[in-house]
Design an enzyme around this catalytic site. Sequence first.
Site, mmCIF file in Angstrom:
data_model
loop_
_atom_site.group_PDB
_atom_site.id
_atom_site.type_symbol
_atom_site.label_atom_id
_atom_site.label_comp_id
_atom_site.label_asym_id
_atom_site.label_seq_id
_atom_site.Cartn_x
_atom_site.Cartn_y
_atom_site.Cartn_z
ATOM 1 N N ARG A 115 21.896 -18.714 -14.871
ATOM 2 C CA ARG A 115 20.526 -19.039 -14.489
ATOM 3 C C ARG A 115 19.665 -17.797 -14.713
ATOM 4 N NH1 ARG A 115 21.663 -23.470 -15.083
ATOM 5 N NH2 ARG A 115 21.551 -25.289 -13.705
ATOM 6 N N ALA A 175 24.098 -16.853 -19.563
ATOM 7 C CA ALA A 175 23.978 -18.283 -19.827
ATOM 8 C C ALA A 175 24.222 -19.036 -18.518
ATOM 9 C CB ALA A 175 24.974 -18.741 -20.884
ATOM 10 N N HIS A 188 17.838 -22.279 -23.027
ATOM 11 C CA HIS A 188 18.678 -22.908 -21.997
ATOM 12 C C HIS A 188 19.430 -24.095 -22.590
ATOM 13 C CE1 HIS A 188 19.028 -23.973 -17.432
ATOM 14 N NE2 HIS A 188 20.126 -24.235 -18.099
ATOM 15 N N GLU A 231 11.443 -20.391 -16.282
ATOM 16 C CA GLU A 231 11.436 -21.393 -17.360
ATOM 17 C C GLU A 231 10.452 -22.522 -17.001
ATOM 18 O OE1 GLU A 231 15.391 -22.869 -17.963
ATOM 19 O OE2 GLU A 231 16.186 -20.909 -18.455
#
Length: 377
Positions: A208, A206, A254, A237
């Site tokens: 990057r 959690a 995210h 992402e």
Amino acid sequence: MRILVDENMPYARQLFSEFGQVEAISGRDLTPSKLKNVDGLMIRSVTKVNEALLTEANKLSFVGSATIGTDHVDKSLLMSRDISFVNAPGCNAHSVADYLISALFVLAQQHQFNLRDKTVAIIGVGNIGTRVIDKCEALGINYLLCDPFKAPADAFRQYVSLEEAARADIITFHVPLTRDGQYPTFHMVDEAFLSALNPGTVLVNASRGEVIDNKALYRVLSQGKQLPTVLDVWENEPHVMAELLPLVELATAHIAGYSLEGKARGTEMIYQAFADHCGRRVSQHLEDFLPHPEIAGFNLGQPPTPEIVQRLVHAVYDVRRDDKLFREHALAGKGFDWLRRFYPERRELSSAVITGNPSVTSLQLAPLYQLGFSRPD
Ligand SMILES: NC(=O)C1=CN([C@@H]2O[C@H](COP(=O)(O)OP(=O)(O)OC[C@H]3O[C@@H](n4cnc5c(N)ncnc54)[C@H](O)[C@@H]3O)[C@@H](O)[C@H]2O)C=CC1
Ligand SMILES: O=C(O)C(=O)[C@H](O)COP(=O)(O)O
């Protein structure tokens, strides 16, 4: 004065309107021309602040990122142009630690293990990592710490190497994304790291997406190695690796830091910094805006057993809600960014007050407060 604010920044328009004209922008689609004659730019992590973006930023004097991470900002470029930059350290640290604990409860249930029998390796002992320590201690979970930058100066805690941390039952990453220096975190989890893990090791990212080589993770998992994995962050992402999705146990967009408190605190921190930048005093405060939580609290009629604690945490936040949304919408549906833009309200554990009837002692309630729930006033 003209100020641009990311549309995904709660209360930004209310807070920044006292300085001048405020316009909300789509953070991922910001173009150089939008920055013409703009004085202040308030962003989130989806806005890459680089040379290309600033070609028409003729009046820009301040950039604020309502986030902890700053890997999306070329800070040395801003400094070279005498443009002030601030981020929001720790703003959503509680929220990420809430996310982790919720995920560990789910995995313990799915894999039929007791968290108290496991050791968690916390990689990165900063604002989030230290809150994870609190939660592990509150739940009686053993932990190891790995942080080569903190270890030398921290006389109070024991630290281990990454190699030793990799032998833990559960490994959770709370590091910034760095690509240079002595301990870069880019792909710190590569195929060699993954192949050396004991089967059954739980991985949680959690931090990057690029901290874990997603292609290597796909190769290792698709070859059948059992590594129960929780991914909140993904390489590239919002275009995540679709083939990885069925192989991970919990997948989210995210959003580990996406409690209302976490996001709003980030906004408030850069609002306060911008007021300082303008030589002004702040006139508004976060508590003026946060709505009363749907779940105001719990009154316990008996001492909190581990099962009760888990039910209390999941009553406030259950990560399975976000995993379900991700699997329904992130790839085929409305998309990763849509999920984050229209993220259903979520509160921090701190939004819920815990009390007990006279049979419950304050000592028995103490672990709940350490876990992040609030005490009565
Ligand atoms: N998924 C999400 O929604 C969120 C993700 N994040 C990410 O989490 C990261 C950590 O957040 P914080 O704890 O608040 O940051 P922090 O800066 O307070 O702590 C990071 C820690 O990592 C350590 N570190 C750096 N390189 C390391 C390495 N190679 N090995 C071990 N430790 C290392 C640092 O010494 C520091 O103690 C942020 O930089 C951000 O990228 C932060 C908030 C929300
Ligand atoms: O604060 C951070 O760092 C985060 O990762 C935030 O949760 C990122 O949220 P967005 O800025 O991408 O909305």
